[in-house]
Design an enzyme around this catalytic site. Structure first.
Site, PDB file in Angstrom:
ATOM      1  N   ARG A  38       0.821  -1.216   0.000  1.00  0.00           N
ATOM      2  CA  ARG A  38       0.000   0.000   0.000  1.00  0.00           C
ATOM      3  C   ARG A  38       0.849   1.258   0.000  1.00  0.00           C
ATOM      4  O   ARG A  38       0.470   2.271  -0.597  1.00  0.00           O
ATOM      5  CB  ARG A  38      -0.953  -0.026   1.187  1.00  0.00           C
ATOM      6  CG  ARG A  38      -2.084  -0.992   0.912  1.00  0.00           C
ATOM      7  CD  ARG A  38      -3.058  -1.086   2.031  1.00  0.00           C
ATOM      8  NE  ARG A  38      -4.282  -1.714   1.535  1.00  0.00           N
ATOM      9  CZ  ARG A  38      -5.289  -2.075   2.305  1.00  0.00           C
ATOM     10  NH1 ARG A  38      -5.233  -1.881   3.605  1.00  0.00           N
ATOM     11  NH2 ARG A  38      -6.369  -2.613   1.781  1.00  0.00           N
ATOM     12  N   LYS A 200     -18.691 -17.330   1.630  1.00  0.00           N
ATOM     13  CA  LYS A 200     -20.152 -17.221   1.691  1.00  0.00           C
ATOM     14  C   LYS A 200     -20.827 -16.617   0.474  1.00  0.00           C
ATOM     15  O   LYS A 200     -20.370 -15.634  -0.088  1.00  0.00           O
ATOM     16  CB  LYS A 200     -20.537 -16.377   2.905  1.00  0.00           C
ATOM     17  CG  LYS A 200     -20.219 -17.061   4.206  1.00  0.00           C
ATOM     18  CD  LYS A 200     -20.557 -16.142   5.357  1.00  0.00           C
ATOM     19  CE  LYS A 200     -20.443 -16.891   6.668  1.00  0.00           C
ATOM     20  NZ  LYS A 200     -20.588 -15.968   7.797  1.00  0.00           N
ATOM     21  N   GLY A 353      -9.304  -9.055  -0.493  1.00  0.00           N
ATOM     22  CA  GLY A 353      -8.167  -9.196   0.413  1.00  0.00           C
ATOM     23  C   GLY A 353      -7.551 -10.582   0.418  1.00  0.00           C
ATOM     24  O   GLY A 353      -6.334 -10.735   0.269  1.00  0.00           O
ATOM     25  N   GLY A 376     -12.683  -4.175   0.317  1.00  0.00           N
ATOM     26  CA  GLY A 376     -14.079  -3.744   0.348  1.00  0.00           C
ATOM     27  C   GLY A 376     -14.422  -2.775  -0.765  1.00  0.00           C
ATOM     28  O   GLY A 376     -15.476  -2.883  -1.406  1.00  0.00           O
TER      29      GLY A 376
END
Ligand code: ADP
Ligand code: MG
Length: 396
Positions: A38, A200, A353, A376
């Site tokens: 990052r 999920k 991620g 996200g």
């Protein structure tokens, strides 16, 4: 094309105080940055501003401090040091964000100098997007630049706040991320193969929905596959399942069929008798998962099936591991898919991620066309949502 906001290229930054929100939310161990991705991602914009003679004020959050004042383990000092180490620039750091000390450090900056402020989340008002915070931060700059793609989906003080008081522009990372992750769906080179895995269905429903609208083939793996199996009336033993999402999964299969989108589900699986690092994989076909076994990875036949689909693709988007890749015994499927993408000369875009962590684990990062730095934020873009941080910038 896909990016409709002004960028630093449109701003006159020479001699100006440029307040820039970056994403220096890096992992630390004993006060040392363990993954500098990052920090590196922010450098092109920092270099550009420095070359133009701007006074550069960088701010970021790091981790999840309580917001009641400084917590040394969440200090941005290690990130500032890392920036200095990589670039060779003299990078100043001030252990204050909203007070007199920060103000004095900003006032002392000469053209071309770089200052990193302390963690914006050491004050509760940041996450609440309190206008007081935005006003203080905005007072440090003449213009505002947002380059923190990883937090652009959060309407927080340092992300969207200063845009209310200062002319606001995108940095190069933000521009590239948004452009890449939106144009791939608008005009992909076909065949466009999307691969979705992870644990999920419920957390990926928006992504799946959006992908069905643009992909030619949708590959499903990971724990979520078992909810799709249930929707097809198959039994899944002890595998991860979301009973409440079976109906929705079934609707999705139907929608894909109506739209002519090919859906690929695992034909075999690596299962085990318990969930653990030491679990021993057994390969079973998808219509024969024993009641006392749990699916932990796609099987070898599925690896071939998915690799062939990837080979035929011109564009690949991938989010979500094919299995519990954190355990070496169940990383095989994820690695096989990653290698198939790496070996292909398709345009490959990776988001999420854990998917990015997996690709790094296999050492294949430099074989991908684009690896998103935002978990996200990239998912929200893929779901077709607008990011508040981007919305707040000046229109091009
Ligand atoms: P990303 O962060 O890339 O968006 P997710 O967070 O959706 O990915 O999913 C990653 C997680 O899914 C990993 O921790 C992985 O262990 C888990 N996972 C993948 N396959 C299975 C499975 N068959 N059973 C349980 N968990 C799984
Ligand atoms: Mg994840």
């Amino acid at each position: 094309m896909a990016f409709t906001k002004k960028t630093v290229r449109d701003a006159d930054v020479a001699g100006k105080r440029v307040l820039m929100r970056v994403d220096f939310n890096v992992p630390l161990k004993d006060g040392v940055v363990t993954d500098d991705t990052r920090v590196r991602a922010a450098i092109p914009t920092i270099e550009y501003l420095k070359d133009k003679g701007a006074k550069i004020i960088l701010m970021s959050h790091l981790g999840r401090p309580k917001g009641d004042g400084p917590e040394p383990q969440f200090s941005l000092k290690p990130a500032a040091d890392k920036l200095a180490e990589i670039t060779g620039y003299d990078v100043k750091f001030v252990d204050d964000t909203y007070g007199e000390k920060a103000k004095a450090a900003v006032d002392a900056l000469a053209d071309g100098e770089i200052l990193v402020l302390e963690n914006v989340r050491f004050d509760k008002r940041e996450k609440k997007n309190d206008p007081e915070i935005a006003k203080i931060l905005a007072s440090y700059g003449d213009i505002f630049v947002l380059d923190a793609f990883g937090t652009a989906h959060r309407a927080q003080g340092s992300v969207v706040g200063p845009a209310a008081y200062l002319p606001a522009y995108a940095g190069f990372l933000l521009e590239k991320e948004v452009d890449t992750l939106t144009s791939i769906f608008a005009e992909p080179e076909r065949p466009f193969v999307a691969i979705v895995g992870g644990s999920k269905v419920s957390s990926k429903i928006g992504v799946l929905d959006h992908l069905i609208d643009s992909a030619d083939t949708l590959i499903i793996g990971g724990g979520m596959a078992y909810t799709f199996f249930l929707a097809q009336g198959m039994s899944v033993g002890l595998s991860l399942k979301e009973e409440d999402w079976v109906e929705r999964a079934g609707e999705m299969l139907k929608k894909a069929e109506e739209k002519g989108v090919k859906i690929l589900l695992p034909i075999d699986n690596r299962v085990a008798d318990h969930f653990g690092e030491d679990a021993v994989p057994e390969v079973v076909s998808s219509d024969a998962i024993p009641d006392d076994r749990e699916g932990m990875d796609i099987g070898p036949e599925t690896e071939k099936l998915y690799a062939d689909a990837v080979k035929a693709a011109k564009t690949v988007f991938w989010n979500g591991p094919m299995g519990v890749f954190e355990f070496d015994n169940f990383a095989h499927g994820t690695e096989a898919v990653a290698r198939a993408i790496a070996d292909s000369d398709c345009t490959s875009i990776i988001g999420g991620g854990d998917s990015v962590a997996a690709i790094n684990k296999f050492g294949l990062a430099d074989k991908m066309s684009w690896i998103s730095t935002g978990g996200g934020a990239s998912m929200e873009l893929v779901e077709g949502k607008a990011l508040p941080g981007v919305e707040a910038l000046l229109d091009a």
